[in-house]
Scaffold this motif. Structure first.
Motif, mmCIF file in Angstrom:
data_model
loop_
_atom_site.group_PDB
_atom_site.id
_atom_site.type_symbol
_atom_site.label_atom_id
_atom_site.label_comp_id
_atom_site.label_asym_id
_atom_site.label_seq_id
_atom_site.Cartn_x
_atom_site.Cartn_y
_atom_site.Cartn_z
ATOM 1 N N SER A 187 -2.586 16.696 -2.240
ATOM 2 C CA SER A 187 -2.669 17.057 -0.829
ATOM 3 C C SER A 187 -1.450 16.532 -0.070
ATOM 4 O O SER A 187 -0.845 17.252 0.727
ATOM 5 N N GLY A 188 -1.086 15.267 -0.304
ATOM 6 C CA GLY A 188 0.081 14.699 0.359
ATOM 7 C C GLY A 188 1.371 15.392 -0.046
ATOM 8 O O GLY A 188 2.257 15.612 0.783
ATOM 9 N N MET A 189 1.483 15.728 -1.339
ATOM 10 C CA MET A 189 2.672 16.444 -1.807
ATOM 11 C C MET A 189 2.799 17.795 -1.109
ATOM 12 O O MET A 189 3.897 18.206 -0.682
ATOM 13 N N VAL A 204 6.796 9.209 -3.072
ATOM 14 C CA VAL A 204 5.641 8.346 -3.348
ATOM 15 C C VAL A 204 4.398 9.181 -3.659
ATOM 16 O O VAL A 204 3.624 8.850 -4.573
ATOM 17 N N MET A 205 4.192 10.281 -2.910
ATOM 18 C CA MET A 205 3.026 11.137 -3.161
ATOM 19 C C MET A 205 3.066 11.703 -4.572
ATOM 20 O O MET A 205 2.039 11.792 -5.260
ATOM 21 N N GLN A 246 11.191 13.215 2.554
ATOM 22 C CA GLN A 246 11.548 13.046 1.146
ATOM 23 C C GLN A 246 10.986 11.725 0.605
ATOM 24 O O GLN A 246 10.515 11.654 -0.536
ATOM 25 N N GLN A 247 11.079 10.663 1.438
ATOM 26 C CA GLN A 247 10.514 9.377 1.020
ATOM 27 C C GLN A 247 9.009 9.497 0.773
ATOM 28 O O GLN A 247 8.466 8.967 -0.212
ATOM 29 N N ASP A 307 0.861 -1.192 0.000
ATOM 30 C CA ASP A 307 0.000 0.000 0.000
ATOM 31 C C ASP A 307 0.890 1.233 0.000
ATOM 32 O O ASP A 307 1.344 1.699 1.048
ATOM 33 N N ARG A 308 1.167 1.764 -1.198
ATOM 34 C CA ARG A 308 2.120 2.873 -1.343
ATOM 35 C C ARG A 308 1.631 4.141 -0.632
ATOM 36 O O ARG A 308 2.412 4.838 0.010
ATOM 37 N N SER A 309 0.359 4.415 -0.741
ATOM 38 C CA SER A 309 -0.183 5.600 -0.080
ATOM 39 C C SER A 309 -0.066 5.477 1.434
ATOM 40 O O SER A 309 0.325 6.427 2.121
#
Length: 714
Positions: free
Chosen positions: A669-671, A661-662, A656-657, A627-629
């Motif tokens: 939003s995550g970015m 992924v984001m 950074q990790q 689950d990448r998110s």
């Protein structure tokens, strides 16, 4: 009046106008605060304050009108004339008077307006609501000494000099009152035309009445007028029981004279409209219809206290709200509850019991179609428009019926209704409104009229149709399902169809549908708009009635609300319960998610080590599941822990990790969150240029580039 006196009056008028403007703004401001206030105690205080400020505004308006009249019409020397009060029976006393002083002043101003003077002022409302009391108080405000009225048919010299009328006639109609009864009273007792008995036809008598009203300024009071009107189930609904009575009412409006009529009725007399056109409305320049409702909650409490009830303030407010300020019911309940504090609150059925005779009498006058529509309205929680009422009126669960209503509910789109069907509903509704059984409210924003029922009527009808309630609830549910596909909602009112569909689904025992409606787009909007208490109530309501999978999600949603409100112990309890269900079901993704939520609670409590352990447990499962998110969220959370420990280099690596992924997932939003965290690290390092020109610029770009609200349970 000389010029100096005129100038002073004009200055006084201008000063009063300024005071009125200031007071009007104050009333508007308090009214707006009252409309949006949700706290019961604060709302009660605002209601009391609003009542007082409105009364002050009305007093200023009355003074302003008096000054204006003097400015326009300089005072003339007064002459003394004999003024008369006549009645076919004694004018009743007013034993209860609270909460209508402002309305009284408004109606007095209406009657005495110099420009476009009224011919008829009609007070319309339910039985016992206080129409006659208001009429009597209005007479007293106009200078009529009602206390001197006796049982004798004529009482001379009962008016004081301030009364603007030379004669006041009070006539109370009763069942069986004929046209000849009222004509004889008006002609002989009122106008003193002793030769009236020689008049044969009704037309001659009406012509003589109008002639007399043209020669003297008279106020004709027609009380209890519904007793001479045809019931709503009659083909001539609302018209007078005889053609001659109808001609008289019509003549009082449309023929030339200088007098006025004040009437009280439970229903609007149809003969007040132009008789040449079927379905015409009364001329609003000549006829003013004031619909009388119950007094305000504060006034209702004062009436109960005046009747020496010793109940607590919350209990008195409950009684007043329960009957919506219905004056007769308040006095009846006060008689029952006197000396028994708390008795009325405990025995709520007494409200309906006392209202029953009044309502049965009104309902008996309605058509079968009208009673059927009322039965469908009695389960509604909010006002409804004419198209909605047409849907309800025509919907049945008969399998042989036109299936367009079922299809509309299934497709979540409005049902196709014909103009004829809507017109039929409108005709029924007009009689119900005129009969004071249905209340109407115009919504300026939606440019639509909405209809609802007085609470006492709702409770009475629900008792009458208790065996049919499931079918009634189902029809309401189908109606709201036909409108729950709301696109781009902006306000809670836009989501009203979805809220009501959710409520009626729950009432019908369709708990799965109630759950999906509460946690779907409705829940997302409620969360985003900050209606957390409402969302929590919806989730807690369905919680005992759904399976474990849905219960787990509901518990997480409730926990998130407690978390956002700062109730960390309650939030942790919800998350722990959800985790227990997930472990029982061996749902790894849900276990990881609950661990992440619990980690955040520990972080808020300052237990960073415990939070880190939970976040790493979540990361381990997310990595196992691919689950990448979820992995990115866990890295971001771990980065927060390291940042709090001042381990900025470690935190930067974790952020950074997460950002990588984001970005890969296109999660704006995550970015944005990651860029903000990285920028904050650079700022603390003193690297202002990289921090603000890179990280925060990208943060702003991402926020404006489609960052949406997070999912409810995140």
């Amino acid at each position: 009046m000389n010029r100096e006196q005129q100038r002073r009056l004009e200055e006084q008028r201008d000063q009063l106008q300024k005071q009125w403007d200031i007071q009007s703004e104050k009333v508007k401001r308090i009214g707006n605060a009252f409309a949006i206030e949700t706290d019961t105690t604060a709302k009660f205080k605002l209601e009391h304050q609003l009542s007082e400020e409105k009364a002050q505004l009305a007093r200023l308006e009355d003074e302003l009108n008096q000054i204006e009249a003097e400015v326009r019409s300089p005072l003339q020397p007064q002459t003394t004339t004999e003024k008369r009060l006549v009645g076919n029976q004694a004018i009743p006393e007013v034993p209860v008077w609270k909460g209508r002083d402002e309305l009284l002043e408004e109606l007095q101003t209406k009657l005495l307006q110099l420009e476009n003077p009224l011919k008829v002022l009609a007070l319309i409302g339910q039985g016992g609501i206080g129409k006659t009391s208001l009429a009597v108080k209005l007479l007293e405000a106009l200078g009529v000494n009602c206390g001197r009225s006796a049982q004798t048919p004529v009482e001379k010299g009962a008016n004081v000099e301030e009364c603007p009328y030379e004669c006041v006639m009070y006539f109370k109609a009763q069942e069986g009152t004929s046209f000849d009864d009222v004509a004889k009273f008006l002609l002989i007792d009122g106008l003193g035309i002793q030769t009236a008995e020689k008049l044969k036809s009704a037309d001659e008598k009406i012509a003589k009445i109008i002639e007399g009203l043209a020669q003297t300024r008279t106020l004709v009071v027609l009380d209890n007028l519904e007793s001479i009107l045809q019931p709503a189930n009659h083909s001539q609904a609302g018209r007078a029981i005889s053609e001659d009575w109808g001609k008289l009412l019509n003549a009082l409006v449309y023929q030339q004279h200088q007098s006025q009529t004040l009437l009280t009725s439970r229903e609007v007399p149809a003969d007040l409209a132009d008789s040449r056109y079927e379905g015409a409305e009364p001329d609003s320049e000549l006829v003013y219809i004031e619909r009388i409702f119950g007094v305000a909650t504060v006034a209702g409490v004062e009436i109960l206290r005046q009747r020496q009830l010793k109940d607590s303030v919350p209990d008195l407010r409950w009684v007043s709200e329960r009957v919506e300020g219905h004056v007769f019911l308040l006095t009846q309940l006060a008689a029952i509850g006197k000396g028994k504090p708390g008795y009325l609150r405990k025995h709520s059925e007494l409200v309906t019991k006392k209202a029953e005779p009044i309502l049965r009498e009104q309902l008996a006058r309605q058509s079968e179609a009208a009673r059927d529509l009322l039965s469908r309205m009695c389960v509604l929680r909010v006002g409804i428009d004419i198209r909605g009422l047409t849907f309800l009126r025509l919907y049945t669960d008969d399998s042989e019926q036109d299936d367009r209503f079922e299809r509309a509910a299934f497709l979540e789109e409005p049902a196709e209704l014909t103009e004829e069907e809507i017109s039929e509903t409108q005709a029924i509704l007009e009689r119900l409104v005129d009969g004071s059984l249905v209340q109407s409210r115009y919504d300026e924003q939606q440019c639509e009229v909405f209809y609802d029922l007085h609470r006492v009527i709702v409770e009475f009808l629900q008792g009458e149709y208790k065996d049919e309630l499931p079918n009634l609830l189902n029809s309401i549910y189908k109606f709201y399902c036909s409108g729950k596909n709301v696109e781009n909602p902006k306000t809670l009112e836009n989501l009203r169809p979805v809220l009501e569909a959710q409520y009626f689904a729950f009432q019908l025992g369709n708990y799965s549908e109630a759950y999906y409606l509460a946690t779907g787009s409705l829940g997302e909007c409620l969360q985003r708009w900050g209606h957390w208490s409402l969302l929590k109530d919806l989730c807690e309501q369905v919680l005992p009635h759904i399976d474990e999978y849905k219960r787990c999600i509901c518990l997480q949603n409730i926990g998130v609300i407690h978390r956002d409100l700062g109730n960390w112990d309650e939030a942790a309890r919800c998350f722990q319960n959800a985790l227990a269900i997930a472990q029982k079901q061996e749902s790894k993704s849900t276990i990881a998610h609950c661990n992440g939520l619990l980690g955040y609670i520990e972080q808020c409590r300052g237990n960073w080590d415990a939070a880190e352990t939970l976040y790493r447990q979540a990361l381990e499962v997310m990595t196992e599941l691919g689950d990448r998110s979820g992995m990115a969220n866990s890295w971001g959370a771990l980065g927060d822990i390291e940042y709090l420990r001042s381990n900025r280099d470690v935190a930067e690596t974790l952020y950074q990790q997460a950002l990588e992924v984001m970005t890969e997932l296109g999660d704006h939003s995550g970015m944005a969150n990651s860029w903000g965290a990285l920028g904050d690290i650079e700022r603390n390092r003193g690297n202002w240029d990289p921090a603000f020109l890179t990280s925060f610029r990208r943060l702003i770009e991402q926020r404006g580039g489609g960052a949406e609200g997070k999912e409810l349970s995140i």
